[in-house]
Design an enzyme around this catalytic site. Sequence first.
Site, PDB file in Angstrom:
ATOM      1  N   GLY A  46     -28.128  19.878 -47.180  1.00  0.00           N
ATOM      2  CA  GLY A  46     -28.148  18.958 -48.319  1.00  0.00           C
ATOM      3  C   GLY A  46     -29.246  19.428 -49.271  1.00  0.00           C
ATOM      4  O   GLY A  46     -30.379  19.700 -48.837  1.00  0.00           O
ATOM      5  N   ASP A 238     -25.244  20.411 -55.607  1.00  0.00           N
ATOM      6  CA  ASP A 238     -26.182  21.448 -55.157  1.00  0.00           C
ATOM      7  C   ASP A 238     -26.839  22.170 -56.317  1.00  0.00           C
ATOM      8  O   ASP A 238     -27.946  22.681 -56.201  1.00  0.00           O
ATOM      9  CB  ASP A 238     -25.471  22.449 -54.248  1.00  0.00           C
ATOM     10  N   ASN A 248     -20.872  21.789 -55.828  1.00  0.00           N
ATOM     11  CA  ASN A 248     -21.061  20.887 -54.680  1.00  0.00           C
ATOM     12  C   ASN A 248     -20.174  21.416 -53.556  1.00  0.00           C
ATOM     13  O   ASN A 248     -19.454  22.414 -53.717  1.00  0.00           O
ATOM     14  CB  ASN A 248     -20.724  19.438 -55.062  1.00  0.00           C
ATOM     15  N   LYS A 249     -20.210  20.747 -52.444  1.00  0.00           N
ATOM     16  CA  LYS A 249     -19.465  21.181 -51.258  1.00  0.00           C
ATOM     17  C   LYS A 249     -18.018  21.535 -51.588  1.00  0.00           C
ATOM     18  O   LYS A 249     -17.356  20.830 -52.352  1.00  0.00           O
ATOM     19  CB  LYS A 249     -19.533  20.064 -50.211  1.00  0.00           C
TER      20      LYS A 249
END
Length: 351
Positions: A46, A238, A248-249
């Site tokens: 994270g 991120d 992001n993921k």
Amino acid sequence: MLPTIDLQDDVIVMVDQRKLPGQEVYVRCRTAPEVAKAIRTMVIRGAPAIGVAAAMGLALGMKRSTAKGTHQFAVEFQKTCELLAATRPTAVNLFWAIDRMKRTFAEGAQAGESPQELSNRLGREAKAIHDEDVANCRAMGAHGAEMVRDGARVLTHCNAGALATAGYGSALGVIRAAVEQGKKIAVFADETRPFLQGARLTAWELVRDGIDTTVITESMAGPLMRAGEIDIVVVGADRIAANGDTANKIGTYTVAVLAREHTIPFYVAAPLSTIDLSTPDGDHIPIEERDQREVSHFGSSRLTPVGAHIRNPAFDVTPHRYIAGIITERGILRPPYSESLRQAFTQLAGA
Ligand code: MRU
């Protein structure tokens, strides 16, 4: 609050996120290389949490230094920064935190401090980075909760919770704040292949807090949206480029496109430390490619036939046009992001 990471006297304690929810095991790091390994292997993950871990790793590493004199101490500090910076490439909070520790070091060195004094200064800064992150999450929560109506069904992807930050969470902070305001909220957590941050971590956090949680595989998001079962999407980030494009993921982009198709607002919740004005757009964000084994195997069991090619990019980029707002600790930034993001930093510098 959830114990994500803690810098104690001469040890950093972090909950092992690879083992949750089955086991609540704590990893104790005593050296900077151990912290680097914990970040690389996703004991801690994270974006904001990685930044905090790197800052604490630097503080701890320099505390243990046996360098003779300031010059040797500075050389060691630089090497430790490089070691930690090489762990994961996408989350900009990692580099943000290391840069902040470098500035702290430079201030102390300029003032002629001894290695002992420099080390104390680094320790205080790491603690400040940790505490500010918690405060930022609370502030994001307060701003973002205004976007979540009573009775809302919220979809989130990956884990942008207490575990992904120093505490409280970014996207999950928004949900927590809405619940604290007395709103009735139901959360749909995307499972998040291949590391299962949604199924394992987001669901664990929310269930612990007594928040209504339903885990779905990412392929279920579209049909649920079509059936009118999702009101809003909130995810973490991120790295946010200067034009608002957001890494992001992996899987976030798909969710954003689906949300647009179904006229569902798609929000990103992230602290200003995730915004990288030096990266002009999403095409310039480095995307981490992780070990193929995360896709080809489940634990020790092989899922795919030997000989099949595997891809495992850990992140994707959501173009800014899909994003209704970026929830930060300083308020919700709106399009055009190339202006609102820059303005947020100008205001911060003047504050
Ligand atoms: O690979 P991970 O688990 O570190 O990826 C995490 C995410 O993509 C999160 O959504 C992001 O870092 C935001 S955390 C507040």
